[in-house]
Design a protein around this motif. Structure first.
Motif, PDB file in Angstrom:
ATOM      1  N   ILE A 264       0.772  -1.307   0.060  1.00  0.00           N
ATOM      2  CA  ILE A 264      -0.006   0.049  -0.100  1.00  0.00           C
ATOM      3  C   ILE A 264       1.048   1.241   0.067  1.00  0.00           C
ATOM      4  CG2 ILE A 264      -1.625   1.292   1.223  1.00  0.00           C
ATOM      5  CD1 ILE A 264      -2.965  -1.333   2.166  1.00  0.00           C
ATOM      6  N   VAL A 265       2.047   1.286   0.735  1.00  0.00           N
ATOM      7  CA  VAL A 265       2.945   2.326   0.676  1.00  0.00           C
ATOM      8  C   VAL A 265       3.350   2.418  -0.786  1.00  0.00           C
ATOM      9  CG1 VAL A 265       5.095   3.291   1.441  1.00  0.00           C
ATOM     10  CG2 VAL A 265       3.744   2.147   3.024  1.00  0.00           C
ATOM     11  N   ASP A 266       3.821   1.426  -1.386  1.00  0.00           N
ATOM     12  CA  ASP A 266       4.230   1.603  -2.692  1.00  0.00           C
ATOM     13  C   ASP A 266       3.285   1.934  -3.586  1.00  0.00           C
ATOM     14  OD1 ASP A 266       6.796   0.438  -2.044  1.00  0.00           O
ATOM     15  OD2 ASP A 266       6.294  -1.206  -2.689  1.00  0.00           O
ATOM     16  N   ALA A 267       2.120   1.767  -3.514  1.00  0.00           N
ATOM     17  CA  ALA A 267       1.031   2.249  -4.285  1.00  0.00           C
ATOM     18  C   ALA A 267       0.421   3.706  -3.939  1.00  0.00           C
ATOM     19  CB  ALA A 267      -0.144   1.362  -4.332  1.00  0.00           C
ATOM     20  N   TYR A 268       0.325   4.047  -2.699  1.00  0.00           N
ATOM     21  CA  TYR A 268      -0.402   5.231  -2.378  1.00  0.00           C
ATOM     22  C   TYR A 268       0.537   6.314  -1.598  1.00  0.00           C
ATOM     23  CZ  TYR A 268      -4.472   2.780  -3.887  1.00  0.00           C
ATOM     24  OH  TYR A 268      -5.442   1.924  -4.643  1.00  0.00           O
ATOM     25  N   GLY A 269       1.692   5.897  -1.206  1.00  0.00           N
ATOM     26  CA  GLY A 269       2.531   6.707  -0.371  1.00  0.00           C
ATOM     27  C   GLY A 269       2.315   6.428   1.144  1.00  0.00           C
ATOM     28  N   ALA A 270       3.167   6.813   1.946  1.00  0.00           N
ATOM     29  CA  ALA A 270       3.406   6.490   3.291  1.00  0.00           C
ATOM     30  C   ALA A 270       2.256   7.544   4.218  1.00  0.00           C
ATOM     31  CB  ALA A 270       4.981   6.972   4.071  1.00  0.00           C
ATOM     32  N   ARG A 271       2.087   8.747   3.538  1.00  0.00           N
ATOM     33  CA  ARG A 271       1.339   9.588   4.490  1.00  0.00           C
ATOM     34  C   ARG A 271       0.005   8.964   4.781  1.00  0.00           C
ATOM     35  NH1 ARG A 271       0.136  15.363   2.135  1.00  0.00           N
ATOM     36  NH2 ARG A 271       2.581  15.892   2.686  1.00  0.00           N
ATOM     37  N   ALA A 272      -0.734   8.490   3.647  1.00  0.00           N
ATOM     38  CA  ALA A 272      -2.006   7.836   3.924  1.00  0.00           C
ATOM     39  C   ALA A 272      -1.879   6.741   4.953  1.00  0.00           C
ATOM     40  CB  ALA A 272      -2.465   7.457   2.722  1.00  0.00           C
ATOM     41  N   VAL A 273      -0.824   5.857   4.710  1.00  0.00           N
ATOM     42  CA  VAL A 273      -0.725   4.519   5.335  1.00  0.00           C
ATOM     43  C   VAL A 273      -0.630   5.129   7.125  1.00  0.00           C
ATOM     44  CG1 VAL A 273       0.653   2.657   5.913  1.00  0.00           C
ATOM     45  CG2 VAL A 273      -0.024   3.165   3.466  1.00  0.00           C
ATOM     46  N   VAL A 274       0.376   6.146   7.254  1.00  0.00           N
ATOM     47  CA  VAL A 274       0.608   6.483   8.646  1.00  0.00           C
ATOM     48  C   VAL A 274      -0.470   7.194   9.180  1.00  0.00           C
ATOM     49  CG1 VAL A 274       2.025   7.921  10.113  1.00  0.00           C
ATOM     50  CG2 VAL A 274       3.158   6.727   8.146  1.00  0.00           C
ATOM     51  N   LEU A 275      -1.307   7.679   8.622  1.00  0.00           N
ATOM     52  CA  LEU A 275      -2.673   8.289   8.754  1.00  0.00           C
ATOM     53  C   LEU A 275      -3.443   7.331   9.478  1.00  0.00           C
ATOM     54  CD1 LEU A 275      -3.139  11.492   6.761  1.00  0.00           C
ATOM     55  CD2 LEU A 275      -1.991  11.518   9.133  1.00  0.00           C
ATOM     56  N   VAL A 276      -3.791   6.235   8.752  1.00  0.00           N
ATOM     57  CA  VAL A 276      -4.582   5.355   8.904  1.00  0.00           C
ATOM     58  C   VAL A 276      -4.085   4.670  10.137  1.00  0.00           C
ATOM     59  CG1 VAL A 276      -5.556   2.919   8.253  1.00  0.00           C
ATOM     60  CG2 VAL A 276      -5.654   5.076   6.625  1.00  0.00           C
ATOM     61  N   GLY A 277      -2.880   4.232  10.125  1.00  0.00           N
ATOM     62  CA  GLY A 277      -2.085   3.498  11.312  1.00  0.00           C
ATOM     63  C   GLY A 277      -2.444   4.300  12.628  1.00  0.00           C
ATOM     64  N   ALA A 278      -2.250   5.692  12.468  1.00  0.00           N
ATOM     65  CA  ALA A 278      -2.348   6.533  13.634  1.00  0.00           C
ATOM     66  C   ALA A 278      -4.003   6.518  14.486  1.00  0.00           C
ATOM     67  CB  ALA A 278      -2.131   7.986  13.550  1.00  0.00           C
TER      68      ALA A 278
END
Length: 189
Positions: free
Chosen positions: A71-85
């Motif tokens: 998902i990081v490769d496809a959409y970037g880290a920002r979105a993933v970290v925000l969902v993780g938070a």
């Protein structure tokens, strides 16, 4: 050959964000042992059953990490970290509201575990993208968040539990930790 001032590398801001995200996220889960006696006293159960949510958390984030990486490769880290938070904060919110053992399994074991999968992989993947030279140094500094988390998370948890009780401490951890990780995630690009 004269060398003038080098332009600022925004990658060092990313490294700082990585330190914060890793310190907060791992600090949150490494504090579970301090909540454990209080959870057991209130919800019952033996120690072996009460420690299983931590194991489930580790298994959850380990199994979800390859998915997070894609998902990081496809959409970037920002979105993933925000969902993780949001998941980490929500998992601790759920822990603070648990009245039965199965709720601890779901909130801490599954939801917090899913949130943890959005910490290490996105941050290290982002840090390495910002550096050609000094990549090893940047990763070493970013990884200091893991080391700091072992001290900082439990120390804060102990003080919060002492002052506010375990439920309120878990709620504070969820809110403050989730918001801090989200704020750091917004810095990512």
């Amino acid at each position: 050959m004269a060398s003038g001032p080098q332009p600022f590398n925004y990658g060092w801001v990313i490294v700082g964000a990585a330190v914060v995200v890793l310190t907060m996220s791992y600090g949150m889960i490494f504090s579970y042992g301090l909540f454990l006696p209080h959870i057991m006293a209130e919800l019952g159960g033996d120690r072996s059953l009460a420690t299983l949510p931590f194991s489930l958390c580790v298994v959850s984030y380990s199994l979800l990490s390859p998915v997070t990486g894609r998902i990081v490769d496809a959409y970037g880290a920002r979105a993933v970290v925000l969902v993780g938070a949001a998941l980490l904060g929500g998992g601790f919110w759920g822990l603070s509201r648990s009245s039965e053992a199965w709720q601890v399994f779901v909130s801490f074991g599954l939801i917090t575990g899913a949130g943890m999968s959005a910490a290490y992989i996105p941050m290290t993947a982002t840090v390495v993208r910002w550096f050609d030279a000094r990549r090893g140094l940047a990763l070493a500094i970013a990884s200091q968040g893991l080391s700091a988390s072992v001290v900082i998370g439990p120390m804060i948890a102990a003080a919060l539990i002492l002052d506010h009780g375990w439920r309120q401490a878990a709620l504070i951890f969820g809110v403050v930790g989730g918001l801090t990780i989200a704020a750091s995630g917004l810095i990512l690009r």
